[in-house]
Design an enzyme around this catalytic site. Structure first.
Site, PDB file in Angstrom:
ATOM      1  N   ASP A 148      -4.142   1.048   9.979  1.00  0.00           N
ATOM      2  CA  ASP A 148      -3.319   0.219  10.864  1.00  0.00           C
ATOM      3  C   ASP A 148      -2.048   0.910  11.345  1.00  0.00           C
ATOM      4  O   ASP A 148      -1.847   1.103  12.547  1.00  0.00           O
ATOM      5  CB  ASP A 148      -2.993  -1.118  10.189  1.00  0.00           C
ATOM      6  CG  ASP A 148      -2.509  -0.958   8.753  1.00  0.00           C
ATOM      7  OD1 ASP A 148      -2.185   0.173   8.344  1.00  0.00           O
ATOM      8  OD2 ASP A 148      -2.441  -1.978   8.045  1.00  0.00           O
ATOM      9  N   ASP A 196      -4.756   3.924  -4.287  1.00  0.00           N
ATOM     10  CA  ASP A 196      -6.082   3.889  -3.662  1.00  0.00           C
ATOM     11  C   ASP A 196      -6.532   5.313  -3.389  1.00  0.00           C
ATOM     12  O   ASP A 196      -5.707   6.194  -3.098  1.00  0.00           O
ATOM     13  CB  ASP A 196      -6.045   3.100  -2.358  1.00  0.00           C
ATOM     14  CG  ASP A 196      -5.644   1.651  -2.568  1.00  0.00           C
ATOM     15  OD1 ASP A 196      -5.834   1.140  -3.695  1.00  0.00           O
ATOM     16  OD2 ASP A 196      -5.138   1.038  -1.610  1.00  0.00           O
ATOM     17  N   ASP A 210       0.245   0.348  -6.832  1.00  0.00           N
ATOM     18  CA  ASP A 210      -1.113   0.735  -7.222  1.00  0.00           C
ATOM     19  C   ASP A 210      -1.530   1.947  -6.397  1.00  0.00           C
ATOM     20  O   ASP A 210      -0.829   2.363  -5.462  1.00  0.00           O
ATOM     21  CB  ASP A 210      -2.104  -0.422  -7.024  1.00  0.00           C
ATOM     22  CG  ASP A 210      -1.936  -1.108  -5.680  1.00  0.00           C
ATOM     23  OD1 ASP A 210      -1.740  -0.400  -4.668  1.00  0.00           O
ATOM     24  OD2 ASP A 210      -1.997  -2.345  -5.630  1.00  0.00           O
TER      25      ASP A 210
END
Length: 478
Positions: free
Chosen positions: A146, A73, A71
Site C-alpha cells: 500500500d 513478517d 511483530d
C-alpha cells in the site's frame, strides 16, 4: 456479486520498478540486535533451502525510525507449502493465504511474493478484492503493497535493505505516500483510508496530498467492509498509543467509520473525560505499559452509561447502575466488543457508586474486589475531569495505602462526615419542601383575594333591596 478478473492487473504502476535500490548495512542504520532472533532464523532456513527471504512491512519501517517493532513478517519466493520451515507452521487466511510459523508465544507471518494478477483474483461489484492468491516476483510484490514506507525489504543475513519505491526518502521526509493511483488502491481495499490515518498518527508523519485527496469522497466504500474488520481497525486506532492523534486526523479529513462505537467517540471526543482517558492510554503505551481494553471502552461509553443512569427506574444506586450497565453493554456487545471486555467494562461502571459508601465493612469489601484497581483508576480519571469529587478520590488513595488501624479510623471519620452530609441534605430538602408549601399557601391566598374582589364587583352590579322593593311597587301600581 463476485467475479473473477482474468485480465486484471492489480494496480500496476505506470513505470514498473524491477530493480530495487539496495542500501547496504553500513548505510541503512538498522540495528540487527533489535530484530527478532526467531525472524532471523526463519529467513536463514528459507535461504539455506535456496529461496529468497526478507523481513518486510511495518517492522522494517519501525527499525528504520528507531522504534521497536510489534511483530515481524517475512516475504519469500517459496510457495506456501515450502514456507513451512518447522513442524509448528500452519497455513491460514482466505483472501490471501499465509503461513504462521510459531515458537512459544511468538508468531512469524510468512507470505509468498504477490504478483500482478492475470488469473485467479476475484473482486466484488465495488472493485474490492475478495480473493488474491496470485504469486509473482519481488518487484511485483513491492508494487502491490500500500504505502512506500511499508514496501521495503530487509535481509537480516546480509544486512542489505531493498527499496523499490523511495520509501527510505519518504521516511526521511516523514510522509505517507500511496504506491500507484490512490483512488484505485482505496477502491481495492477501502480500509487503506483508515490505515493511512493510523500510520500517520502513530509515526507523526503527514499524509501526501495526492494520497489524501480521494479519502473523504471514497469513504462511502467503507460501508461494504464487514463490520468485524472495521471494529478491528477501530480497536487498533484507539489502542495504538496514538488515539488522540488518530481522532484529530479523522476530524481533519472528515472521515468516519460506519460503526456505532466510532459514532459515540466522534460525538464525545471533545468532552474532557473522554479526551483525558485517551491521553492517559496513549501515555501508558509510550511508557511501554499495556492498556486494558475493558477500561478504554468503559471510558468511551461512559457518556452513554450516564444517560442510561439518568433514565433508570431503579430504587437504589446498585439497581440503577446494574440496569444502565446492562442496557449499554447489550447495545454494543455485537459491535466488535468481545464478551469478556463487555463484562469487565460493566463491572467498572457498577463499582463507581460503591466508592461513595466508606463504612469499614463496605470499604474493605470494595478494596478486595478483583476489579478494584481498574474501577479506582476510573474514579481518578472522573475526578481529574470534574466528574467526581477530588476529596473522594484522595480518600480512596489514602485508604489503599493505609494500615488496618488507619483504615478503621478513616472509615469512622468518613461515616461521621457522611452522616452529617446526609443530615444536611435532609434539612435542605425539608426546607425546600416548606418553601414550596409556603409558596403554595401564598398562591392559594392570592386566589381567594381575587375571588372576593370578583364577588364584590358582581354584588355592586346587582340592585339593593330597597331599590328592588320600590321597583316592585311601581310595577303593581301600573
Amino acid at each position: 456479486m463476485v467475479k473473477e478478473e482474468e485480465g486484471f492487473k492489480a494496480n500496476v504502476p505506470t513505470k514498473i520498478r524491477k530493480r530495487a535500490h539496495i542500501v547496504p548495512r553500513e548505510e541503512n542504520g538498522i540495528d540487527l540486535s533489535a530484530v527478532s532472533p526467531f525472524a532471523i532464523s526463519v529467513c536463514q532456513k528459507l535461504q539455506d533451502a535456496g529461496y529468497k527471504a526478507f523481513i518486510v512491512g511495518g517492522a522494517v519501517r519501525d527499525l528504520l525510525i528507531g522504534a521497536k517493532p510489534k511483530d515481524f513478517d517475512v516475504a519469500t519466493d517459496a510457495t506456501r507449502k515450502k514456507s513451512k520451515v518447522t513442524r509448528r507452521a500452519i497455513i491460514i487466511g482466505r483472501r490471501f493465504r499465509l503461513v504462521h510459523v510459531n515458537k512459544g508465544a511468538e508468531t512469524i507471518e510468512v507470505a509468498t511474493f504477490r504478483g500482478f494478477a492475470k488469473q485467479g483474483v476475484t473482486k466484488d461489484e465495488d472493485g474490492v478484492i475478495t480473493n488474491d492468491n496470485v504469486f509473482g516476483e519481488q518487484y511485483e510484490d513491492a508494487a502491490r503493497r500500500d504505502f512506500t514506507v511499508n514496501a521495503m525489504y530487509f535481509d537480516p543475513i546480509s544486512g542489505d535493505l531493498y527499496d523499490y519505491h523511495h520509501g527510505l526518502d519518504d521516511i526521511r521526509e516523514r510522509k505517507i505516500r500511496m504506491i500507484g493511483d490512490p483512488a484505485t488502491r482505496y477502491r481495492e481495499d477501502p480500509v487503506r483510508i483508515l490505515r493511512a490515518i493510523r500510520i500517520a498518527a502513530k509515526l507523526g508523519f503527514t499524509i501526501d496530498e495526492k494520497t489524501a485527496a480521494p479519502m473523504h469522497y471514497m469513504q462511502t466504500l467503507l460501508l461494504s467492509v464487514p463490520s468485524a474488520r472495521l471494529a478491528d481497525e477501530f480497536s487498533k486506532m484507539v489502542l495504538s498509543g496514538s488515539a488522540v492523534a488518530c481522532m484529530e486526523l479523522m476530524n481533519r479529513y472528515d472521515i468516519s467509520i460506519p460503526i456505532p462505537l466510532f459514532d459515540v467517540l466522534k460525538r464525545t471526543f471533545g468532552l474532557p473525560f473522554v479526551r483525558k482517558g485517551l491521553e492517559r492510554c496513549d501515555a501508558r503505551v509510550a511508557l511501554g505499559k499495556s492498556i486494558s481494553t475493558s477500561f478504554l471502552f468503559a471510558v468511551l461509553l461512559w457518556h452513554e452509561m450516564k444517560e442510561e443512569v439518568a433514565k433508570s427506574t431503579g430504587k437504589t444506586p446498585g439497581q440503577i447502575y446494574e440496569e444502565a450497565a446492562k442496557k449499554v453493554a447489550d447495545s454494543y456487545r455485537w459491535d466488535g466488543l468481545q464478551s469478556r471486555y463487555v463484562s469487565d467494562m460493566a463491572i467498572i461502571w457498577k463499582l463507581q457508586p460503591r466508592f461513595l459508601v466508606r463504612s469499614r465493612r463496605a470499604a474493605m469489601k470494595l478494596l478486595q474486589h478483583p476489579r478494584f484497581r481498574a474501577a479506582y483508576d476510573f474514579l481518578l480519571l472522573r475526578a481529574s475531569s470534574g466528574d467526581a469529587s477530588h476529596e473522594l478520590a484522595d480518600w480512596w488513595t489514602a485508604y489503599e495505602g493505609a494500615t488496618d488501624e488507619e483504615r478503621l479510623e478513616m472509615s469512622k471519620e468518613a461515616e461521621h462526615q457522611d452522616r452529617k452530609e446526609r443530615e444536611r441534605l435532609r434539612q435542605e430538602r425539608a426546607a425546600e419542601g416548606k418553601s414550596e408549601e409556603g409558596e403554595a399557601d401564598g398562591e392559594e391566598k392570592e386566589k381567594k383575594k381575587r375571588r372576593r374582589r370578583r364577588k364584590k364587583r358582581f354584588d355592586r352590579s346587582k340592585p339593593s333591596k330597597s331599590e328592588k322593593a320600590s321597583s316592585d311597587k311601581e310595577k303593581v301600581s301600573k
